[in-house]
Write a protein that holds these residues in place. Sequence first.
Motif, PDB file in Angstrom:
ATOM      1  N   MET A  92       0.894  -1.256   0.083  1.00  0.00           N
ATOM      2  CA  MET A  92       0.096  -0.040  -0.162  1.00  0.00           C
ATOM      3  C   MET A  92       0.840   1.367  -0.034  1.00  0.00           C
ATOM      4  N   PRO A  93       2.035   1.162   0.691  1.00  0.00           N
ATOM      5  CA  PRO A  93       2.987   2.519   0.463  1.00  0.00           C
ATOM      6  C   PRO A  93       3.276   2.833  -0.963  1.00  0.00           C
ATOM      7  N   TYR A 144      14.495   8.377  -1.178  1.00  0.00           N
ATOM      8  CA  TYR A 144      14.020   7.559   0.012  1.00  0.00           C
ATOM      9  C   TYR A 144      14.948   6.822   0.754  1.00  0.00           C
ATOM     10  N   VAL A 145      16.010   6.311  -0.101  1.00  0.00           N
ATOM     11  CA  VAL A 145      16.950   5.113   0.459  1.00  0.00           C
ATOM     12  C   VAL A 145      17.986   5.855   1.150  1.00  0.00           C
ATOM     13  N   VAL A 195       9.271  -0.592   4.493  1.00  0.00           N
ATOM     14  CA  VAL A 195       8.427   0.451   4.093  1.00  0.00           C
ATOM     15  C   VAL A 195       9.113   1.453   3.032  1.00  0.00           C
ATOM     16  N   VAL A 196      10.259   1.895   3.310  1.00  0.00           N
ATOM     17  CA  VAL A 196      11.035   2.821   2.498  1.00  0.00           C
ATOM     18  C   VAL A 196      11.354   2.106   1.112  1.00  0.00           C
ATOM     19  N   LEU A 224       6.165  11.464   6.515  1.00  0.00           N
ATOM     20  CA  LEU A 224       7.582  11.924   6.768  1.00  0.00           C
ATOM     21  C   LEU A 224       8.520  11.672   5.824  1.00  0.00           C
ATOM     22  N   MET A 225       8.550  10.448   5.315  1.00  0.00           N
ATOM     23  CA  MET A 225       9.580   9.896   4.335  1.00  0.00           C
ATOM     24  C   MET A 225       9.426  10.610   3.122  1.00  0.00           C
TER      25      MET A 225
END
Length: 321
Positions: A55-56, A98-99, A117-118, A267-268
């Motif tokens: 879903m993310p 992101y990473v 999640v990331v 936040l990410m």
Amino acid sequence: LGMLIITAVGFILAKLRIFHPDDVPILNKFVFKINFIPLMARVIMVKKLSELNFMPLLDSALASIATYLLILIVFFFHFKDKFAMFLSVVLPSAYINYVVSGLPVFNAIWDPSEGVVVSILTLANDILVVPAYLVLSEIYILRKNNEKRVQNGEPKISFSKKQALKIFLHVIKSPILIGDICGFVYAATGLKVPTYLVSLTKMMGDVVLPLSLFSVGIFLAQHSFIACHWLKFVVMLLIRHVISPLLAAVFAYLLHFNNKLARQCTLMTASPTAVACYLITSSSGIGTGAASTMIFWTTVLSVPFIIAWIAFLDKFNIFPE
């Protein structure tokens, strides 16, 4: 603070001519093609495929699409080249790190075991953000070439299968996507990851952040800290750190995410512009100044913005954990 120190070390060593700008492409190529694969795979492979929540990805994809659509507003202004302006703004605003930068921040806030999640969030970069930019930039370059051909009395050329194949290969050869796929394949086996493989992927993956930041420092030593119009920079900065996280929060709410996942996605999405953005814009020749400016300043300002987002969410009791 550590991230800024590493960037500063690269900047200083470049100014002292200990490292040369020509060293950066070699360093970036090594990190991108070798170290990104274990970095992405290691987070996913320790999970069972049935445990993964995709879903993310939907949240980040919707936020990316909304960002692209929002930036279409440039076509309503009187810019000399509206298409070029759109392209120069959209990738630095939508291509999220992101990473390299986001994952250390994630691990500082939540349990590192949830870092998958990331990895899921970053899939939107490889299957949507970058391919869309590549297609649009190829169309722009083709249009410009056709304008020159018309002026020279030559026939126009159309978007070819060769160009489509080039974009497709660029996408599927992405080490980030390959790392994700390797992780998913291993997770599908349900096998426990051997200790030596955990150690190997950790050592190789941990190299990405310091070397990437070091390269950014060397790069910045040769360029202006703001290499585009200041107003353009401010707009991109607001999109990256304010509007995009807001979009992620809205979609997380509409998709009925639990509070922790919604907060993680929000936040990410406030993470910096991806370092690879400069490499991609250099290839197209569109918006390299904007990309370099955003890479530096979003790296500097991302943590303060994330802290501000945490304070905002806590203040108004949004997505409480």
